[in-house]
Design a protein around this motif. Structure first.
Motif, PDB file in Angstrom:
ATOM      1  N   LEU A  96       0.832  -1.203   0.030  1.00 62.97           N
ATOM      2  CA  LEU A  96      -0.185  -0.025  -0.009  1.00 62.97           C
ATOM      3  C   LEU A  96       0.965   1.284  -0.111  1.00 62.97           C
ATOM      4  O   LEU A  96       1.658   1.216   0.921  1.00 62.97           O
ATOM      5  CB  LEU A  96      -0.886  -0.052   1.289  1.00 62.97           C
ATOM      6  CG  LEU A  96      -1.979   1.324   1.536  1.00 62.97           C
ATOM      7  CD1 LEU A  96      -3.140   1.103   0.517  1.00 62.97           C
ATOM      8  CD2 LEU A  96      -2.605   1.178   2.634  1.00 62.97           C
ATOM      9  N   LYS A 105      -7.509  -1.224 -11.319  1.00 67.57           N
ATOM     10  CA  LYS A 105      -7.495  -2.057 -10.297  1.00 67.57           C
ATOM     11  C   LYS A 105      -8.319  -3.424 -10.231  1.00 67.57           C
ATOM     12  O   LYS A 105      -7.809  -4.337  -9.989  1.00 67.57           O
ATOM     13  CB  LYS A 105      -8.094  -1.205  -9.308  1.00 67.57           C
ATOM     14  CG  LYS A 105      -7.761  -1.880  -7.737  1.00 67.57           C
ATOM     15  CD  LYS A 105      -8.279  -0.703  -6.623  1.00 67.57           C
ATOM     16  CE  LYS A 105      -8.277  -1.377  -5.169  1.00 67.57           C
ATOM     17  NZ  LYS A 105      -8.516  -0.659  -4.213  1.00 67.57           N
ATOM     18  N   ASN A 161      -7.628  -6.652  -7.927  1.00 68.14           N
ATOM     19  CA  ASN A 161      -8.091  -5.681  -6.964  1.00 68.14           C
ATOM     20  C   ASN A 161      -6.940  -4.992  -6.044  1.00 68.14           C
ATOM     21  O   ASN A 161      -7.607  -4.752  -4.792  1.00 68.14           O
ATOM     22  CB  ASN A 161      -9.335  -5.927  -6.284  1.00 68.14           C
ATOM     23  CG  ASN A 161     -10.741  -5.220  -6.750  1.00 68.14           C
ATOM     24  OD1 ASN A 161     -10.813  -4.270  -7.430  1.00 68.14           O
ATOM     25  ND2 ASN A 161     -11.492  -6.084  -6.896  1.00 68.14           N
ATOM     26  N   GLN A 162      -5.933  -5.137  -6.507  1.00 66.75           N
ATOM     27  CA  GLN A 162      -4.710  -4.902  -5.383  1.00 66.75           C
ATOM     28  C   GLN A 162      -4.660  -3.487  -5.198  1.00 66.75           C
ATOM     29  O   GLN A 162      -4.500  -2.745  -6.151  1.00 66.75           O
ATOM     30  CB  GLN A 162      -3.251  -5.746  -6.064  1.00 66.75           C
ATOM     31  CG  GLN A 162      -3.719  -6.989  -6.138  1.00 66.75           C
ATOM     32  CD  GLN A 162      -2.300  -7.673  -6.469  1.00 66.75           C
ATOM     33  OE1 GLN A 162      -1.357  -7.684  -5.664  1.00 66.75           O
ATOM     34  NE2 GLN A 162      -1.941  -7.989  -7.846  1.00 66.75           N
ATOM     35  N   ASN A 163      -4.440  -3.100  -3.969  1.00 69.98           N
ATOM     36  CA  ASN A 163      -4.468  -1.791  -3.471  1.00 69.98           C
ATOM     37  C   ASN A 163      -3.266  -1.192  -4.118  1.00 69.98           C
ATOM     38  O   ASN A 163      -3.258   0.253  -4.088  1.00 69.98           O
ATOM     39  CB  ASN A 163      -4.581  -1.590  -1.793  1.00 69.98           C
ATOM     40  CG  ASN A 163      -5.746  -2.137  -1.493  1.00 69.98           C
ATOM     41  OD1 ASN A 163      -6.663  -1.820  -2.143  1.00 69.98           O
ATOM     42  ND2 ASN A 163      -5.665  -2.764  -0.518  1.00 69.98           N
ATOM     43  N   GLN A 164      -2.223  -1.500  -4.344  1.00 73.54           N
ATOM     44  CA  GLN A 164      -0.940  -0.984  -5.145  1.00 73.54           C
ATOM     45  C   GLN A 164      -1.515  -0.241  -6.199  1.00 73.54           C
ATOM     46  O   GLN A 164      -0.954   0.928  -6.594  1.00 73.54           O
ATOM     47  CB  GLN A 164       0.095  -2.009  -5.224  1.00 73.54           C
ATOM     48  CG  GLN A 164       0.523  -2.825  -4.321  1.00 73.54           C
ATOM     49  CD  GLN A 164      -0.035  -4.146  -4.231  1.00 73.54           C
ATOM     50  OE1 GLN A 164      -1.451  -4.210  -4.410  1.00 73.54           O
ATOM     51  NE2 GLN A 164       0.697  -5.180  -3.964  1.00 73.54           N
ATOM     52  N   SER A 190      -3.017   3.236  -5.173  1.00 74.10           N
ATOM     53  CA  SER A 190      -2.419   4.076  -4.289  1.00 74.10           C
ATOM     54  C   SER A 190      -1.081   4.378  -4.724  1.00 74.10           C
ATOM     55  O   SER A 190      -0.487   5.315  -4.348  1.00 74.10           O
ATOM     56  CB  SER A 190      -2.427   3.313  -3.021  1.00 74.10           C
ATOM     57  OG  SER A 190      -1.564   2.100  -2.829  1.00 74.10           O
TER      58      SER A 190
END
Ligand SMILES: Cc1cc2nc3c(=O)[nH]c(=O)nc-3n(C[C@H](O)[C@H](O)[C@H](O)COP(=O)(O)O)c2cc1C
Length: 210
Positions: free
Chosen positions: A20, A66, A71-74, A77
């Protein structure tokens, strides 16, 4: 020399798969250009330079991508999202691109033809003759340079293999007769502390034959 070794080793220790990023921190153009420069200077097999990069900073586009990246938060963000593409058409033996690359060396036509023959023979030996897989290996070398040079600047990163290739290619309007997506990598600044690293010891990793 000792200082250089320490600096480089520290960068390797600093680098981790950042899950993140701090959305309020953006990488400067100057710093990212440095990171890109280390990709540009990375080696490619036969010097073929068959990888291209899409550098995405547009927030809307990141958000759109995403769901296609597990759906990875990297993905949304990060400051910079890089999509690597393998130029499958150009990398084929006897393509205009490969001819130009061999011609670039300033060799006589006969020598260029010989090089091309070696290149074509090499491609015949590839498992399943898969030009995409071979080209993609070159992208991995590039990304490895990038995550290390980024770490030297205190920039975090996370490689992303977790993506839906076909859907990502569709959304980014990739012309599949020319190229395919090989890898995704995210860059930015961490928001959470770095977790512990788990690695084999050198003795477990290497077999020394002296
Ligand atoms: C080619 C490659 C693809 C990866 N893909 C993902 C990914 O999709 N999502 C993720 O969270 N981590 C991904 N990782 C990170 C690895 O899980 C991580 O590097 C590994 O667990 C070691 O941890 P460290 O990098 O923090 O030392 C990837 C790493 C590599 C080298």
């Amino acid at each position: 020399m000792q200082d250089l070794k320490q600096t480089l080793l520290k960068a390797y220790e600093f680098r981790h798969a950042c899950k993140l990023f701090d959305e309020s921190k953006k990488i400067s153009d100057k710093d990212f250009e440095f990171v890109l420069e280390t990709a540009r200077l990375s080696p490619t097999s036969f010097g073929m330079e068959g990888v291209r990069l899409i550098v995405i900073t547009n927030q809307e586009l990141k958000a759109k991508l995403k769901p296609l990246c597990w759906n990875q938060n990297q993905i949304d963000s990060c400051s910079h999202l890089v999509v690597f593409k393998t130029k499958t058409k150009d990398l084929k033996p006897y393509s205009e691109w490969t001819k130009a690359k061999f011609a670039q060396r300033g060799l006589a036509q006969e020598a260029q033809d010989k090089y091309m023959q070696v290149y074509a023979n090499f491609h015949k030996t590839l498992k399943s003759d898969d030009i995409y897989e071979w080209g993609t290996r070159q992208a991995y070398i590039m990304f490895s340079s990038m995550i290390t040079s980024a770490a030297l600047l205190g920039i975090d990163s996370c490689p992303i293999e977790g993506f839906e290739k076909e859907n990502l290619e569709k959304t980014l309007e990739i012309d599949l007769s020319e190229e395919e997506i090989s890898l995704v990598c995210t860059f930015g600044y961490r928001i959470n502390p770095q977790p512990a690293k788990f690695r084999l010891s050198l003795d477990e990793m290497c077999e020394f034959k002296q």
